[in-house]
Write a protein that holds these residues in place. Structure first.
Motif, PDB file in Angstrom:
ATOM      1  N   VAL A 171       0.868  -1.177   0.000  1.00 21.26           N
ATOM      2  CA  VAL A 171       0.000   0.000   0.000  1.00 21.26           C
ATOM      3  C   VAL A 171       0.907   1.230   0.000  1.00 21.26           C
ATOM      4  N   PRO A 172       0.797   2.107  -1.001  1.00 15.94           N
ATOM      5  CA  PRO A 172       1.627   3.314  -1.022  1.00 15.94           C
ATOM      6  C   PRO A 172       1.435   4.136   0.255  1.00 15.94           C
ATOM      7  N   TRP A 173       2.526   4.734   0.730  1.00 15.03           N
ATOM      8  CA  TRP A 173       2.517   5.443   2.005  1.00 15.03           C
ATOM      9  C   TRP A 173       3.324   6.722   1.904  1.00 15.03           C
ATOM     10  N   ILE A 174       3.071   7.617   2.837  1.00 17.90           N
ATOM     11  CA  ILE A 174       3.882   8.824   3.007  1.00 17.90           C
ATOM     12  C   ILE A 174       4.076   9.031   4.499  1.00 17.90           C
ATOM     13  N   ARG A 175       5.223   9.532   4.860  1.00 12.85           N
ATOM     14  CA  ARG A 175       5.499   9.814   6.270  1.00 12.85           C
ATOM     15  C   ARG A 175       4.885  11.153   6.653  1.00 12.85           C
ATOM     16  N   THR A 211      15.806   7.095   8.341  1.00 11.34           N
ATOM     17  CA  THR A 211      16.818   7.064   7.277  1.00 11.34           C
ATOM     18  C   THR A 211      17.369   5.659   7.109  1.00 11.34           C
ATOM     19  N   ASP A 212      17.638   4.979   8.205  1.00  7.10           N
ATOM     20  CA  ASP A 212      18.155   3.613   8.150  1.00  7.10           C
ATOM     21  C   ASP A 212      17.181   2.701   7.397  1.00  7.10           C
ATOM     22  N   TRP A 213      15.912   2.748   7.780  1.00 10.15           N
ATOM     23  CA  TRP A 213      14.928   1.883   7.121  1.00 10.15           C
ATOM     24  C   TRP A 213      14.742   2.268   5.649  1.00 10.15           C
ATOM     25  N   LEU A 214      14.582   3.567   5.377  1.00 14.82           N
ATOM     26  CA  LEU A 214      14.381   4.017   3.991  1.00 14.82           C
ATOM     27  C   LEU A 214      15.543   3.575   3.097  1.00 14.82           C
ATOM     28  N   HIS A 215      16.756   3.771   3.550  1.00 18.61           N
ATOM     29  CA  HIS A 215      17.916   3.391   2.740  1.00 18.61           C
ATOM     30  C   HIS A 215      18.020   1.873   2.593  1.00 18.61           C
ATOM     31  N   SER A 216      17.612   1.127   3.629  1.00 18.79           N
ATOM     32  CA  SER A 216      17.637  -0.334   3.505  1.00 18.79           C
ATOM     33  C   SER A 216      16.661  -0.822   2.440  1.00 18.79           C
ATOM     34  N   MET A 217      15.644  -0.003   2.143  1.00 21.73           N
ATOM     35  CA  MET A 217      14.647  -0.355   1.120  1.00 21.73           C
ATOM     36  C   MET A 217      14.922   0.369  -0.201  1.00 21.73           C
ATOM     37  N   ASN A 218      16.111   0.984  -0.317  1.00 21.91           N
ATOM     38  CA  ASN A 218      16.520   1.732  -1.510  1.00 21.91           C
ATOM     39  C   ASN A 218      15.585   2.890  -1.840  1.00 21.91           C
ATOM     40  N   ILE A 219      15.108   3.570  -0.816  1.00 20.12           N
ATOM     41  CA  ILE A 219      14.303   4.780  -0.988  1.00 20.12           C
ATOM     42  C   ILE A 219      15.176   5.930  -0.487  1.00 20.12           C
ATOM     43  N   THR A 225      -4.572  20.317   3.646  1.00 24.67           N
ATOM     44  CA  THR A 225      -4.142  21.368   2.721  1.00 24.67           C
ATOM     45  C   THR A 225      -2.836  20.980   2.040  1.00 24.67           C
ATOM     46  N   LYS A 226      -1.881  20.469   2.807  1.00 23.48           N
ATOM     47  CA  LYS A 226      -0.600  20.066   2.218  1.00 23.48           C
ATOM     48  C   LYS A 226      -0.779  18.916   1.233  1.00 23.48           C
ATOM     49  N   LEU A 227      -1.644  17.975   1.555  1.00 24.86           N
ATOM     50  CA  LEU A 227      -1.904  16.868   0.632  1.00 24.86           C
ATOM     51  C   LEU A 227      -2.534  17.369  -0.657  1.00 24.86           C
ATOM     52  N   LYS A 228      -3.485  18.261  -0.533  1.00 26.00           N
ATOM     53  CA  LYS A 228      -4.199  18.795  -1.698  1.00 26.00           C
ATOM     54  C   LYS A 228      -3.279  19.611  -2.594  1.00 26.00           C
ATOM     55  N   ASN A 229      -2.303  20.307  -2.008  1.00 26.76           N
ATOM     56  CA  ASN A 229      -1.425  21.201  -2.768  1.00 26.76           C
ATOM     57  C   ASN A 229      -0.225  20.499  -3.402  1.00 26.76           C
ATOM     58  N   GLN A 230      -0.085  19.209  -3.192  1.00 23.65           N
ATOM     59  CA  GLN A 230       1.038  18.477  -3.785  1.00 23.65           C
ATOM     60  C   GLN A 230       0.868  18.419  -5.295  1.00 23.65           C
ATOM     61  N   LYS A 231       1.930  18.696  -6.003  1.00 19.87           N
ATOM     62  CA  LYS A 231       1.902  18.722  -7.469  1.00 19.87           C
ATOM     63  C   LYS A 231       2.164  17.351  -8.090  1.00 19.87           C
ATOM     64  N   LYS A 232       2.758  16.460  -7.334  1.00 21.55           N
ATOM     65  CA  LYS A 232       3.109  15.151  -7.876  1.00 21.55           C
ATOM     66  C   LYS A 232       2.696  14.068  -6.894  1.00 21.55           C
ATOM     67  N   ASN A 233       2.822  12.845  -7.333  1.00 18.27           N
ATOM     68  CA  ASN A 233       2.534  11.712  -6.463  1.00 18.27           C
ATOM     69  C   ASN A 233       3.598  11.667  -5.376  1.00 18.27           C
ATOM     70  N   ILE A 234       3.186  11.836  -4.149  1.00 15.90           N
ATOM     71  CA  ILE A 234       4.136  11.911  -3.042  1.00 15.90           C
ATOM     72  C   ILE A 234       4.186  10.625  -2.224  1.00 15.90           C
ATOM     73  N   PHE A 235       3.433   9.631  -2.646  1.00 13.80           N
ATOM     74  CA  PHE A 235       3.389   8.388  -1.885  1.00 13.80           C
ATOM     75  C   PHE A 235       4.482   7.445  -2.375  1.00 13.80           C
ATOM     76  N   TYR A 236       4.972   6.617  -1.479  1.00 17.31           N
ATOM     77  CA  TYR A 236       6.119   5.758  -1.743  1.00 17.31           C
ATOM     78  C   TYR A 236       5.743   4.293  -1.627  1.00 17.31           C
ATOM     79  N   LEU A 237       6.516   3.467  -2.292  1.00 18.13           N
ATOM     80  CA  LEU A 237       6.398   2.024  -2.200  1.00 18.13           C
ATOM     81  C   LEU A 237       7.746   1.461  -2.628  1.00 18.13           C
TER      82      LEU A 237
END
Length: 139
Positions: free
Chosen positions: A42-46, A65-73, A102-114
């Protein structure tokens, strides 16, 4: 009313996992929520709270950072909002909730990760190997 389902982190673990797996996307303030969402594909955002009462910002950032880098993100950009009160759940504070929406609505691109499926499968195989080694040693 907003189309967002709030998952109560104090609910039974089975209910939390079921709700995460049934979600289209996850906004996770806790790293465990992002990890579970990633496992469930399921795509997620922090959701990064600017002040956090239970651990230092440095500790939290190091873990993420440790977890994100371990998943190559590597180019992860969380949504940061001000959390003024530690007494209430974030979603009980209308100001913070409106800021988040408001911040979610104003995002210009897909900000969710997988993470990449191959990376996840490799990590799950490594975890399975470690579990088997523990079973051999202590089982």
């Amino acid at each position: 009313m907003t189309g967002y389902n709030i998952i109560n982190p104090s609910d039974k673990i089975e209910n939390i996992i079921e709700q995460i797996c049934a979600s289209e996307k996850i906004i996770a303030a806790a790293m465990h929520g992002a990890i579970m969402a990633d496992i469930c594909r399921v795509p997620w955002i922090r959701l990064k709270l600017t002040t956090f009462p239970y651990e230092s910002i440095l500790t939290s950032e190091t873990k993420w950072t440790d977890w994100l880098h371990s998943m190559n993100i590597y180019n992860h950009c969380p949504i940061a909002i001000n959390n003024f009160s530690f007494e209430r759940n974030i979603f009980e504070d209308k100001i913070m909730y409106l800021e988040l929406l408001t911040k979610l609505k104003n995002q210009k691109k897909n900000i969710f990760y997988l993470s990449d499926t191959n990376i996840l499968e490799m990590k799950l195989c490594l975890l399975n190997d470690q579990v088997n080694q523990l079973r051999k040693k202590y089982g």
